[in-house]
Design a protein around this motif. Sequence first.
Motif, PDB file in Angstrom:
ATOM      1  N   ARG A   1      -6.175  -5.602  -6.302  1.00 34.10           N
ATOM      2  CA  ARG A   1      -6.006  -6.941  -6.224  1.00 34.10           C
ATOM      3  C   ARG A   1      -6.133  -7.588  -4.747  1.00 34.10           C
ATOM      4  NH1 ARG A   1      -0.467  -6.979  -8.729  1.00 34.10           N
ATOM      5  NH2 ARG A   1      -0.502  -9.302  -8.707  1.00 34.10           N
ATOM      6  N   PHE A   2      -5.541  -6.874  -3.990  1.00 32.09           N
ATOM      7  CA  PHE A   2      -5.787  -7.151  -2.566  1.00 32.09           C
ATOM      8  C   PHE A   2      -7.241  -7.419  -2.049  1.00 32.09           C
ATOM      9  CE2 PHE A   2      -5.485  -6.700   2.059  1.00 32.09           C
ATOM     10  CZ  PHE A   2      -4.545  -7.523   2.560  1.00 32.09           C
ATOM     11  N   ARG A   3      -7.888  -6.638  -2.378  1.00 37.25           N
ATOM     12  CA  ARG A   3      -9.482  -6.549  -2.024  1.00 37.25           C
ATOM     13  C   ARG A   3     -10.059  -7.838  -2.636  1.00 37.25           C
ATOM     14  NH1 ARG A   3     -13.300  -3.074  -0.289  1.00 37.25           N
ATOM     15  NH2 ARG A   3     -11.634  -2.937   1.237  1.00 37.25           N
ATOM     16  N   ALA A   4      -9.762  -8.066  -3.762  1.00 37.15           N
ATOM     17  CA  ALA A   4     -10.336  -9.098  -4.404  1.00 37.15           C
ATOM     18  C   ALA A   4      -9.666 -10.532  -3.753  1.00 37.15           C
ATOM     19  CB  ALA A   4      -9.683  -9.231  -6.198  1.00 37.15           C
ATOM     20  N   ALA A   5      -8.546 -10.525  -3.658  1.00 37.19           N
ATOM     21  CA  ALA A   5      -7.889 -11.882  -2.744  1.00 37.19           C
ATOM     22  C   ALA A   5      -8.403 -11.931  -1.249  1.00 37.19           C
ATOM     23  CB  ALA A   5      -6.464 -11.675  -3.002  1.00 37.19           C
ATOM     24  N   PHE A   6      -8.529 -10.871  -0.457  1.00 30.23           N
ATOM     25  CA  PHE A   6      -8.904 -11.144   0.567  1.00 30.23           C
ATOM     26  C   PHE A   6      -9.907 -10.115   1.097  1.00 30.23           C
ATOM     27  CE2 PHE A   6      -4.145 -11.565   0.388  1.00 30.23           C
ATOM     28  CZ  PHE A   6      -4.152 -12.688   0.856  1.00 30.23           C
ATOM     29  N   GLY A   7     -11.224 -10.347   0.705  1.00 29.74           N
ATOM     30  CA  GLY A   7     -12.506  -9.644   0.711  1.00 29.74           C
ATOM     31  C   GLY A   7     -12.864  -9.124   2.112  1.00 29.74           C
ATOM     32  N   GLY A   8     -12.384  -9.856   3.065  1.00 24.69           N
ATOM     33  CA  GLY A   8     -12.816  -9.723   4.519  1.00 24.69           C
ATOM     34  C   GLY A   8     -11.899  -8.876   5.192  1.00 24.69           C
ATOM     35  N   ILE A   9     -10.780  -8.331   4.618  1.00 21.15           N
ATOM     36  CA  ILE A   9      -9.845  -7.367   5.114  1.00 21.15           C
ATOM     37  C   ILE A   9     -10.330  -5.737   4.940  1.00 21.15           C
ATOM     38  CG2 ILE A   9      -7.380  -6.522   5.403  1.00 21.15           C
ATOM     39  CD1 ILE A   9      -7.870  -9.264   6.667  1.00 21.15           C
ATOM     40  N   ASP A  10     -10.531  -5.159   6.072  1.00 23.86           N
ATOM     41  CA  ASP A  10     -10.854  -3.686   5.595  1.00 23.86           C
ATOM     42  C   ASP A  10      -9.429  -3.001   5.258  1.00 23.86           C
ATOM     43  OD1 ASP A  10     -13.511  -3.788   6.444  1.00 23.86           O
ATOM     44  OD2 ASP A  10     -13.175  -3.501   8.339  1.00 23.86           O
ATOM     45  N   ILE A  11      -9.562  -2.125   4.343  1.00 23.13           N
ATOM     46  CA  ILE A  11      -8.565  -1.393   3.955  1.00 23.13           C
ATOM     47  C   ILE A  11      -8.347   0.068   4.347  1.00 23.13           C
ATOM     48  CG2 ILE A  11      -6.881  -0.427   1.878  1.00 23.13           C
ATOM     49  CD1 ILE A  11      -7.926  -3.041   0.728  1.00 23.13           C
ATOM     50  N   HIS A  12      -7.423   0.732   4.885  1.00 21.96           N
ATOM     51  CA  HIS A  12      -7.270   2.043   5.281  1.00 21.96           C
ATOM     52  C   HIS A  12      -6.060   2.639   4.656  1.00 21.96           C
ATOM     53  CE1 HIS A  12     -10.942   2.287   8.022  1.00 21.96           C
ATOM     54  NE2 HIS A  12     -10.461   0.909   8.099  1.00 21.96           N
ATOM     55  N   LEU A  13      -6.306   3.863   3.727  1.00 20.72           N
ATOM     56  CA  LEU A  13      -5.192   4.090   3.329  1.00 20.72           C
ATOM     57  C   LEU A  13      -4.968   5.998   3.652  1.00 20.72           C
ATOM     58  CD1 LEU A  13      -2.731   4.589   1.102  1.00 20.72           C
ATOM     59  CD2 LEU A  13      -4.800   5.152  -0.637  1.00 20.72           C
ATOM     60  N   THR A  14      -3.789   6.356   4.077  1.00 24.95           N
ATOM     61  CA  THR A  14      -3.293   7.637   4.372  1.00 24.95           C
ATOM     62  C   THR A  14      -2.311   8.316   3.542  1.00 24.95           C
ATOM     63  OG1 THR A  14      -4.143   7.071   6.640  1.00 24.95           O
ATOM     64  CG2 THR A  14      -2.537   9.103   6.135  1.00 24.95           C
ATOM     65  N   LEU A  15      -2.203   9.387   2.984  1.00 29.46           N
ATOM     66  CA  LEU A  15      -1.298  10.221   2.477  1.00 29.46           C
ATOM     67  C   LEU A  15      -0.426  11.073   3.184  1.00 29.46           C
ATOM     68  CD1 LEU A  15      -2.758  10.588  -1.309  1.00 29.46           C
ATOM     69  CD2 LEU A  15      -1.242   8.551  -0.262  1.00 29.46           C
ATOM     70  N   ASP A  16       0.755  10.999   3.214  1.00 30.51           N
ATOM     71  CA  ASP A  16       1.387  12.006   4.375  1.00 30.51           C
ATOM     72  C   ASP A  16       2.804  12.202   3.844  1.00 30.51           C
ATOM     73  OD1 ASP A  16       1.644  13.878   6.424  1.00 30.51           O
ATOM     74  OD2 ASP A  16       0.442  12.504   7.711  1.00 30.51           O
ATOM     75  N   GLY A  17       3.718  12.960   4.733  1.00 31.14           N
ATOM     76  CA  GLY A  17       5.093  13.177   4.481  1.00 31.14           C
ATOM     77  C   GLY A  17       5.408  12.032   4.925  1.00 31.14           C
ATOM     78  N   SER A  18       7.114  12.048   4.447  1.00 32.14           N
ATOM     79  CA  SER A  18       7.793  10.756   4.893  1.00 32.14           C
ATOM     80  C   SER A  18       7.995  10.439   6.576  1.00 32.14           C
ATOM     81  CB  SER A  18       9.215  10.787   4.364  1.00 32.14           C
ATOM     82  OG  SER A  18       9.186  10.597   2.945  1.00 32.14           O
ATOM     83  N   ARG A  19       8.267  11.723   7.135  1.00 31.09           N
ATOM     84  CA  ARG A  19       8.652  11.582   8.583  1.00 31.09           C
ATOM     85  C   ARG A  19       7.392  11.254   9.486  1.00 31.09           C
ATOM     86  NH1 ARG A  19      11.880  17.311   8.847  1.00 31.09           N
ATOM     87  NH2 ARG A  19      13.579  16.444   8.047  1.00 31.09           N
ATOM     88  N   ALA A  20       6.174  11.738   8.956  1.00 31.69           N
ATOM     89  CA  ALA A  20       4.934  11.325   9.665  1.00 31.69           C
ATOM     90  C   ALA A  20       4.338  10.078   9.609  1.00 31.69           C
ATOM     91  CB  ALA A  20       3.914  12.195   9.203  1.00 31.69           C
ATOM     92  N   LEU A  21       4.764   9.368   8.329  1.00 33.21           N
ATOM     93  CA  LEU A  21       4.337   8.208   7.871  1.00 33.21           C
ATOM     94  C   LEU A  21       5.370   7.054   8.679  1.00 33.21           C
ATOM     95  CD1 LEU A  21       4.006   8.264   4.154  1.00 33.21           C
ATOM     96  CD2 LEU A  21       2.261   8.011   5.566  1.00 33.21           C
TER      97      LEU A  21
END
Length: 304
Positions: free
Chosen positions: A113-133
């Motif tokens: 939904r965010f990509r559809a609303a703000f198509g010019g924004i690059d999205i980067h996703l990281t999965l990790d543990g709580s402390r590291a995040l």
Amino acid sequence: MDLKQLEHFVAVAEERHFTRAARRLNLVQSGLSASIRLLEDELGGPLFIRSTRRVDFTPAGEVLFAQARRVLAAARDARHAVTQVHGLARGRLSIGAIHGLAPFVDLPATLGRFRAAFGGIDIHLTLDGSRALIDEVREGRLDLAFTQPSDSPPDGLGSQMFACEGMVVVCAAHHRLAGANGLKLADLCEETFADLRPEWSVRRLVDRSFAAEGLQRQISFEVNDMPMLLELAAQGLAITIVPESVASARVRDTRGAPVATATLREAEEPCWELAAVFKGSAAEPLVPVARAFLDLLKLPAVAT
């Protein structure tokens, strides 16, 4: 009456519990209770029937709940519309998350939904543990992280609570604990446990709960995957302790071996929390793109 009071009222109404609502809002319980009392005084009567374990609506509270949700949704809608007018035409959104957000936050759908609303924004996703995040948010490498909040959040970080719920025991349908209520943690010490790896927030929470009671348990299965954890319990190889929503979703899933749940007594029941952590105040991220994403997350999804 202001929007903040309505947010407080809706949180108590949705949680049906003042303590859980206070955790969700990052407020002390006395402050939340005072806010609700002021709202009740302004509206001329009680909104909740309070008991030791939960709260329920009065007739006035039930009417206000429906109206309050509409007002808050309209306010978020208006803010989101203004955000779109202001642009966010280009930029980057860096999000981090712990494993196993569902069923609390549908992150892939919201990112779509965010990509559809703000198509010019690059999205980067990281999965990790709580402390590291949390460290990555503090150091500016992430704009936003969905994680279990720290007991002592670093200076300059705020958070918004998305879930605060109790945890339950999951076991095979034929296990002796199936359907039990009000268990003590000591009742589980002779059982074999399946657990997530130590870096998982769920694991640390369970470890702390047993340590607080001076108890030890036998962990024979240690995995890095929530479905595998639940399947080990379903097969009768071990028991495990997970958030109630996770357990309920697995109970409803008829594709695998059946599972059952058992509840812990309230005094020893771990409370699992999920929050969005960001640089800024307790209520407001500093980074505009993070504010836009959180606003979008709170809006209802549009059916297609």
